[in-house]
Design an enzyme around this catalytic site. Sequence first.
Site, PDB file in Angstrom:
ATOM      1  N   GLN A 132      13.550  66.054  66.728  1.00 45.63           N
ATOM      2  CA  GLN A 132      14.162  64.854  66.260  1.00 45.63           C
ATOM      3  C   GLN A 132      13.333  63.899  66.266  1.00 45.63           C
ATOM      4  O   GLN A 132      12.820  63.359  67.225  1.00 45.63           O
ATOM      5  CB  GLN A 132      15.477  64.817  66.920  1.00 45.63           C
ATOM      6  CG  GLN A 132      16.091  63.431  66.670  1.00 45.63           C
ATOM      7  CD  GLN A 132      17.098  63.065  67.701  1.00 45.63           C
ATOM      8  OE1 GLN A 132      17.024  63.564  68.720  1.00 45.63           O
ATOM      9  NE2 GLN A 132      17.731  61.709  67.510  1.00 45.63           N
TER      10      GLN A 132
ATOM     11  N   SER B 176      12.490  57.970  67.085  1.00 39.03           N
ATOM     12  CA  SER B 176      12.014  56.855  67.733  1.00 39.03           C
ATOM     13  C   SER B 176      10.390  56.723  67.429  1.00 39.03           C
ATOM     14  O   SER B 176       9.654  57.546  67.199  1.00 39.03           O
ATOM     15  CB  SER B 176      11.720  56.935  69.340  1.00 39.03           C
ATOM     16  OG  SER B 176      13.192  57.419  69.810  1.00 39.03           O
TER      17      SER B 176
ATOM     18  N   SER C 267      10.687  65.165  71.515  1.00 37.41           N
ATOM     19  CA  SER C 267      10.874  66.342  72.521  1.00 37.41           C
ATOM     20  C   SER C 267      10.672  67.615  71.759  1.00 37.41           C
ATOM     21  O   SER C 267      11.239  67.721  70.697  1.00 37.41           O
ATOM     22  CB  SER C 267      12.154  66.337  73.357  1.00 37.41           C
ATOM     23  OG  SER C 267      12.352  65.163  73.964  1.00 37.41           O
TER      24      SER C 267
ATOM     25  N   GLU D  61      24.653  63.299  69.817  1.00 35.16           N
ATOM     26  CA  GLU D  61      23.487  63.241  70.925  1.00 35.16           C
ATOM     27  C   GLU D  61      24.367  62.761  72.211  1.00 35.16           C
ATOM     28  O   GLU D  61      24.003  63.107  73.299  1.00 35.16           O
ATOM     29  CB  GLU D  61      22.333  62.256  70.369  1.00 35.16           C
ATOM     30  CG  GLU D  61      21.127  62.018  71.609  1.00 35.16           C
ATOM     31  CD  GLU D  61      20.019  61.423  71.118  1.00 35.16           C
ATOM     32  OE1 GLU D  61      20.126  60.694  69.968  1.00 35.16           O
ATOM     33  OE2 GLU D  61      19.103  61.626  71.720  1.00 35.16           O
TER      34      GLU D  61
ATOM     35  N   GLU E  89      21.736  50.043  78.822  1.00 36.38           N
ATOM     36  CA  GLU E  89      22.061  48.475  78.103  1.00 36.38           C
ATOM     37  C   GLU E  89      22.576  48.804  76.825  1.00 36.38           C
ATOM     38  O   GLU E  89      23.722  48.042  76.518  1.00 36.38           O
ATOM     39  CB  GLU E  89      20.537  47.923  78.101  1.00 36.38           C
ATOM     40  CG  GLU E  89      20.225  47.216  79.421  1.00 36.38           C
ATOM     41  CD  GLU E  89      19.448  48.469  80.128  1.00 36.38           C
ATOM     42  OE1 GLU E  89      19.086  49.441  79.740  1.00 36.38           O
ATOM     43  OE2 GLU E  89      19.338  48.139  81.352  1.00 36.38           O
TER      44      GLU E  89
HETATM   45  C1  LIG Z   1      13.464  62.225  77.898  1.00 36.51           C
HETATM   46  C2  LIG Z   1      13.382  61.622  76.731  1.00 36.51           C
HETATM   47  C3  LIG Z   1      13.397  62.326  75.768  1.00 36.51           C
HETATM   48  C4  LIG Z   1      13.381  61.706  74.354  1.00 36.51           C
HETATM   49  N1  LIG Z   1      13.422  62.535  73.453  1.00 36.51           N
HETATM   50  C5  LIG Z   1      13.536  62.156  72.096  1.00 36.51           C
HETATM   51  C6  LIG Z   1      13.341  62.726  70.828  1.00 36.51           C
HETATM   52  O1  LIG Z   1      13.333  63.867  70.787  1.00 36.51           O
HETATM   53  N2  LIG Z   1      13.359  62.161  69.675  1.00 36.51           N
HETATM   54  C7  LIG Z   1      13.316  60.983  69.709  1.00 36.51           C
HETATM   55  O2  LIG Z   1      13.262  60.279  68.407  1.00 36.51           O
HETATM   56  N3  LIG Z   1      13.077  59.948  70.614  1.00 36.51           N
HETATM   57  C8  LIG Z   1      13.375  60.696  71.898  1.00 36.51           C
HETATM   58  N4  LIG Z   1      13.374  59.697  72.717  1.00 36.51           N
HETATM   59  C9  LIG Z   1      13.206  58.208  73.049  1.00 36.51           C
HETATM   60  C10 LIG Z   1      14.453  57.697  73.260  1.00 36.51           C
HETATM   61  O3  LIG Z   1      15.706  57.767  72.167  1.00 36.51           O
HETATM   62  C11 LIG Z   1      14.439  56.053  73.327  1.00 36.51           C
HETATM   63  O4  LIG Z   1      13.622  56.149  74.720  1.00 36.51           O
HETATM   64  C12 LIG Z   1      15.358  55.194  73.612  1.00 36.51           C
HETATM   65  O5  LIG Z   1      15.988  55.210  72.340  1.00 36.51           O
HETATM   66  C13 LIG Z   1      14.754  53.726  74.027  1.00 36.51           C
HETATM   67  O6  LIG Z   1      13.890  53.420  73.108  1.00 36.51           O
HETATM   68  P1  LIG Z   1      12.262  52.686  73.607  1.00 36.51           P
HETATM   69  O7  LIG Z   1      11.797  53.687  74.544  1.00 36.51           O
HETATM   70  O8  LIG Z   1      11.555  52.408  72.556  1.00 36.51           O
HETATM   71  O9  LIG Z   1      12.888  51.390  74.551  1.00 36.51           O
HETATM   72  P2  LIG Z   1      13.315  50.116  73.919  1.00 36.51           P
HETATM   73  O10 LIG Z   1      14.103  49.858  72.772  1.00 36.51           O
HETATM   74  O11 LIG Z   1      11.976  49.221  73.800  1.00 36.51           O
HETATM   75  O12 LIG Z   1      13.936  49.380  75.126  1.00 36.51           O
HETATM   76  C14 LIG Z   1      13.328  48.502  76.090  1.00 36.51           C
HETATM   77  C15 LIG Z   1      14.326  47.905  76.951  1.00 36.51           C
HETATM   78  O13 LIG Z   1      14.984  47.101  76.404  1.00 36.51           O
HETATM   79  C16 LIG Z   1      16.372  47.269  76.766  1.00 36.51           C
HETATM   80  N5  LIG Z   1      17.023  46.746  75.520  1.00 36.51           N
HETATM   81  C17 LIG Z   1      16.723  47.147  74.109  1.00 36.51           C
HETATM   82  N6  LIG Z   1      17.357  46.476  73.340  1.00 36.51           N
HETATM   83  C18 LIG Z   1      18.347  45.725  73.882  1.00 36.51           C
HETATM   84  C19 LIG Z   1      19.811  45.237  73.290  1.00 36.51           C
HETATM   85  N7  LIG Z   1      19.900  45.027  72.193  1.00 36.51           N
HETATM   86  N8  LIG Z   1      20.324  44.733  74.347  1.00 36.51           N
HETATM   87  C20 LIG Z   1      20.046  44.924  76.108  1.00 36.51           C
HETATM   88  N9  LIG Z   1      18.976  45.479  76.155  1.00 36.51           N
HETATM   89  C21 LIG Z   1      18.309  46.174  75.328  1.00 36.51           C
HETATM   90  C22 LIG Z   1      16.519  48.592  76.847  1.00 36.51           C
HETATM   91  O14 LIG Z   1      17.689  49.250  77.408  1.00 36.51           O
HETATM   92  C23 LIG Z   1      15.454  48.961  77.717  1.00 36.51           C
HETATM   93  O15 LIG Z   1      15.479  48.838  79.260  1.00 36.51           O
HETATM   94  C24 LIG Z   1      13.610  60.514  74.269  1.00 36.51           C
HETATM   95  C25 LIG Z   1      13.130  59.601  75.348  1.00 36.51           C
HETATM   96  C26 LIG Z   1      13.458  60.213  76.829  1.00 36.51           C
HETATM   97  C27 LIG Z   1      13.374  59.269  78.088  1.00 36.51           C
END
Ligand SMILES: Cc1cc2nc3c(=O)[nH]c(=O)nc-3n(C[C@H](O)[C@H](O)[C@H](O)COP(=O)(O)OP(=O)(O)OC[C@H]3O[C@@H](n4cnc5c(N)ncnc54)[C@H](O)[C@@H]3O)c2cc1C
Length: 402
Positions: free
Chosen positions: A136, A139, A171, A254, A371
Amino acid sequence: VDFDDTPEEAAFRARVRGWLAEHASPKTNTPDDPIVFFDHGAADDEEKWVQACRAWQHTKNRDGYAAIRWPSDWGGLGGTIMQDVIFSDEESRFDVATGAFGITMGMVAPTIATHGTAEQRAHLTRILCGEQIWCQLFSEPGAGSDLAGLQTRAFRDGDEWVLTGQKVWTSGAHYADWGYLLARTDPSVPKHRGLTAFLIPMDTPGVVIRPLRQMTGDAPFNEVFFDGARVPDANRLGAQGDGWRVAITTLMNERFSAGGLSNSAHVFAALLELVKQQGAANDPNTRQRVADLYTRVEVHRLTLARALTSISKGREPGPEGSLAKLTAGRVTKATGDIAIQLLGASGMLENKWSALFVTLPGVRLGGGTDEVMRNILGERVLGLPREPQVGRDVPVPDNRAL
Ligand SMILES: Cc1cc2nc3c(=O)[nH]c(=O)nc-3n(C[C@H](O)[C@H](O)[C@H](O)COP(=O)(O)OP(=O)(O)OC[C@H]3O[C@@H](n4cnc5c(N)ncnc54)[C@H](O)[C@@H]3O)c2cc1C
C-alpha cells in the site's frame, strides 16, 4: 451481543479446527517462543517466510478458506463475518505464516473488489491462490496523518500515466508483486479532490525500492521512489480525481484490521505468565496494574464485539474501527511497559520482551496515530467541533522543488 457460538457457528468452528489440525501444527506456547505482534519475516530468513505465507495462502484457497467473507463469484466462501472471525481465531492457535498477505487481504483486496473494473477484479483470484502479494503506497515524507497533502504526481501521456515522487514506510514493498498507489493528478483543485488511485507492478522500470531498518534490526518497510514510472490508464482504480473516495475504503478496512483482538489477548496472557515467573503475583502495585490492564483488555474485546455486530448487520466499518485501533495500541503499549519494568535491568538485554517492546511504538502509528484516532472519535462520535483544517479548501503547494 451474544458471545457464545450459535449451534451453526460451533459446527463451523469444529470443522475449521479439524481442517487446521490436518494441515498445520498447533503452536507449542513454550516460554521460549517469541511474542509476535506484527507477523513479519526476520531479516535473516525473510524469503523463506514469504514463501511460507504464499504456500499457506495457496493451501487455504484450495480448500475454500482463503476468503471466508468474500462472495463465491470472487472465489470466496460466501460466509459471515462471524465465520471469518472464528477462522482467524482458530488459525491464530496454529504455527502458520500469514503476515505477508495482511495488507493484501485486509486492505488492498477489499478496495479492488469495491472500486475495480472486471479486469482489475481478476487480481482477486491471483491474490487468493498466493500468487500476488500487494503493498500500500500511501504515506510520503510530508504526508502521513495528512494523507491528502501527498505530493507524488501522475501526468497523463496518451494512454499512460507517468509517476514521479516518493513514498515511505511502505510495508513489504521489497517482496510485493504489485502496489496500490495514491497520486496527485490535478494540483489546481483542493487537496482531497485532485487525487487518483493506480495499480502498478512493483518491477515497473522507474520504481526504486530502498529498505528502512527499524530499531528491531529488521527492515519490514521501505522508501519507494517513482522516477518516470509508467502505468497504463487501464490500471487506474476508480475515476480520475476520485482517489480520496477509493482511499477511504482502504482506511476504514485498515483501522478495523489494525485493531484486531487476538494479538492483544495473546500478549496479555504472556504478561500474566511473566508476573508469576518473576514472583510478582503478590506485589500489590503489580497486581493493581495488571488488574487495570485486564479491565482495558476486556473493554477492547467488547468494543471489537460491538464493531463486529455492527458490520454483521451490513454496516460499513465506521468509527468503531478507530476506537478498536486506539484501544489495541494503548493496551499493548501498557503491557510492554509493565513487562519491561518487571524485568528491571534484564529488560535492556536481548530477549523476547525487549524484542516486543521495540515494536510497540509502531502499533500506535501504523494505520493512523493515536492522536488522529482521537480526532476522529471527537468529531464523529462525540460531535465535538471539527479541528481547524488549514489548507483543506485550497490546492496543495508543490514542495517538490524545495
Ligand atoms: C509499522 C508501520 C507500518 C506502516 N506501513 C505502511 C504502509 O504499508 N503503507 C503506507 O502508506 N504507510 C505505512 N505506514 C505509515 C503510517 O500510515 C504513518 O506512519 C502514519 O499515518 C503517521 O504518519 P507520519 O508517520 O507521517 O506522522 P505525522 O503525520 O507526521 O505525525 C507526527 C505526529 O504528529 C501527530 N499529528 C499529526 N497530525 C495531527 C493532528 N491533526 N492532530 C493531532 N496530532 C497530530 C501524530 O499523531 C504524530 O504523533 C506504516 C507505519 C508503521 C509504523
